[in-house]
Write a protein that holds these residues in place. Sequence first.
Motif, PDB file in Angstrom:
ATOM      1  N   MET A  29      49.842  43.384  56.780  1.00 22.17           N
ATOM      2  CA  MET A  29      49.515  42.206  55.957  1.00 22.17           C
ATOM      3  C   MET A  29      49.725  40.919  56.761  1.00 22.17           C
ATOM      4  SD  MET A  29      48.503  41.030  53.043  1.00 22.17           S
ATOM      5  CE  MET A  29      48.637  42.235  51.738  1.00 22.17           C
ATOM      6  N   THR A  64      42.517  43.398  51.048  1.00 18.43           N
ATOM      7  CA  THR A  64      43.252  42.491  50.144  1.00 18.43           C
ATOM      8  C   THR A  64      43.667  41.227  50.895  1.00 18.43           C
ATOM      9  OG1 THR A  64      44.117  44.471  49.061  1.00 18.43           O
ATOM     10  CG2 THR A  64      45.181  42.409  48.498  1.00 18.43           C
ATOM     11  N   VAL A 118      54.677  42.619  49.716  1.00 19.36           N
ATOM     12  CA  VAL A 118      54.009  43.915  49.867  1.00 19.36           C
ATOM     13  C   VAL A 118      54.910  45.016  49.312  1.00 19.36           C
ATOM     14  CG1 VAL A 118      53.016  45.538  51.537  1.00 19.36           C
ATOM     15  CG2 VAL A 118      52.815  43.075  51.929  1.00 19.36           C
ATOM     16  N   LEU A 137      38.955  40.654  43.019  1.00 21.63           N
ATOM     17  CA  LEU A 137      40.112  40.045  43.670  1.00 21.63           C
ATOM     18  C   LEU A 137      40.099  38.522  43.601  1.00 21.63           C
ATOM     19  CD1 LEU A 137      40.832  42.224  46.828  1.00 21.63           C
ATOM     20  CD2 LEU A 137      42.527  41.391  45.216  1.00 21.63           C
ATOM     21  N   THR A 159      53.128  48.274  48.741  1.00 22.69           N
ATOM     22  CA  THR A 159      52.374  49.463  49.143  1.00 22.69           C
ATOM     23  C   THR A 159      53.072  50.172  50.313  1.00 22.69           C
ATOM     24  OG1 THR A 159      50.379  48.281  48.513  1.00 22.69           O
ATOM     25  CG2 THR A 159      50.086  50.249  49.880  1.00 22.69           C
ATOM     26  N   VAL A 204      53.327  36.372  50.031  1.00 26.12           N
ATOM     27  CA  VAL A 204      52.834  37.719  49.728  1.00 26.12           C
ATOM     28  C   VAL A 204      54.015  38.687  49.736  1.00 26.12           C
ATOM     29  CG1 VAL A 204      51.178  39.505  50.378  1.00 26.12           C
ATOM     30  CG2 VAL A 204      50.703  37.117  50.949  1.00 26.12           C
ATOM     31  N   ILE A 207      45.104  47.216  52.467  1.00 19.31           N
ATOM     32  CA  ILE A 207      45.838  45.993  52.830  1.00 19.31           C
ATOM     33  C   ILE A 207      44.903  45.011  53.537  1.00 19.31           C
ATOM     34  CG2 ILE A 207      47.688  45.077  54.338  1.00 19.31           C
ATOM     35  CD1 ILE A 207      48.782  46.465  51.826  1.00 19.31           C
ATOM     36  N   VAL A 243      48.210  42.749  42.628  1.00 15.61           N
ATOM     37  CA  VAL A 243      47.046  43.548  43.034  1.00 15.61           C
ATOM     38  C   VAL A 243      47.442  45.017  42.946  1.00 15.61           C
ATOM     39  CG1 VAL A 243      45.312  43.941  44.813  1.00 15.61           C
ATOM     40  CG2 VAL A 243      46.355  41.676  44.578  1.00 15.61           C
ATOM     41  N   VAL A 283      51.437  42.844  46.183  1.00 17.71           N
ATOM     42  CA  VAL A 283      50.432  43.866  46.482  1.00 17.71           C
ATOM     43  C   VAL A 283      51.019  45.266  46.311  1.00 17.71           C
ATOM     44  CG1 VAL A 283      48.809  44.724  48.214  1.00 17.71           C
ATOM     45  CG2 VAL A 283      49.302  42.277  48.076  1.00 17.71           C
ATOM     46  N   ILE A 327      43.259  37.199  50.005  1.00 20.43           N
ATOM     47  CA  ILE A 327      44.454  36.343  49.854  1.00 20.43           C
ATOM     48  C   ILE A 327      44.325  35.113  50.767  1.00 20.43           C
ATOM     49  CG2 ILE A 327      46.958  36.188  50.197  1.00 20.43           C
ATOM     50  CD1 ILE A 327      47.171  39.175  49.531  1.00 20.43           C
TER      51      ILE A 327
END
Length: 395
Positions: A218, A191, A206, A154, A208, A204, A188, A96, A165, A195
């Motif tokens: 998240m 998203t 992350v 998405l 970001t 996941v 976040i 993403v 992400v 998810i």
Amino acid sequence: MSENRVIGSEHIEDARQRGRLIFEILPGDIVTSLARETAHRLGIELITGPIEKPTLARTDGKTSMGRSLYRRSPKWIAPDKGISSRAKRFSKISIVGAGGVGANISHLAANLDLSNEIAIVDIVPGLAAATALDLNHASGITRSSTKIVGSETLDLISGSDVVIVTAGRARSPGMTRSDLININKRVIQSTAEVIKNQSPSAIVIVITNPLDEMTMEMLTATGFPRERVLGMAGTLDSSRFRRSLAMAAGVKTADVEAITLGSHGDEMAPIISHSKIKGRSLERFLSTEEIEACSKDAISGGGQVVALKKMGSATIAPAHASIEILNHIRGAKNGSIPVSVMLEGEFGLNNVVLGVPAFLGLKGLISVEEIKLSPSELKALQNAAKAIQERLGLK
Ligand code: APR
């Protein structure tokens, strides 16, 4: 001034006997034609010198002595860090955010052919689809069998084994990772919602920033167990630290083992007690000041790239670090790796996402490796935890 040398065939034969494949000719040297013939016959290349020699890092007497004693010890062989043939292939990886980091991850992952499918999503119309098409066009050369798709929606991530992400704003010069909290938190959250619904059993990862805070966000927003929400930071920071140490000691990066833990930012904690050069303590090669300079270089590494780029932050090294995590998840690499995870009592810390050494597998986190830290390293980890909790308003 040294006298000019006359290089005869005997010099070339002598060099060959000593296993040399090149012979340095210095300015003023006279090389006989027989020497040239001999060099040609013996496969020795005559190189016009002086050949640039690496300058040694300036250091104190104790360290120089340590280094010279080390050179007399048996040859160091760097451990093999190759990919295991027992590695699993993913069914689907989703990415993403098709910006600098997302595009580089897609590129590396497609090249490694480690997944049946890669789905790329970005809110910018056409960007993810263009990246996917571009990568698919390369498959005629790379022969990668990975199917790559891209879209603005998405929903494309549905049924993923792993969702990476990277979506959000990147840092601009002068902007700290913390400045990004409020902007990227919303990304976040939206998203995470998708998810949770479309890939309820995914791991996941992350990326970001601010990393530890966004990983925590998240975790809360998906409601996933901590095993399946990981943050990519320590892997990258450790790579920067290793490279810096290798440069300072004048060795290959393959000869250096080093980790950084804590936060992905100012409270990063380079772990000297678990870092090694050629299997030996850093102090055998570097002075305290040099080690300190390498730690600072690792901590400021991301900022250095931001300052040079002016627009945006690092993209290539973060992508490699993400692939390293994927390789640990799919069993292509062994051992622990620094990732950000929610702590449940490890290192005496709770309710905070922090970079720690962890064993990973197909279900995500297997366990946190509670390595023994020096009192100052443990303190650095505690300080990082406190700072993250404060930034999230938890303290
Ligand atoms: N959904 C999908 N994509 C999004 C969304 C969203 N809600 N919000 C932003 N994006 C996309 C942007 O359109 C952009 O293409 O995320 C991408 C981010 O890419 P870049 O700005 O190029 O940033 P990048 O260098 O890839 O860094 C990504 O990683 O290291 C961190 O600090 C960095 O947080 C940043 C992230």
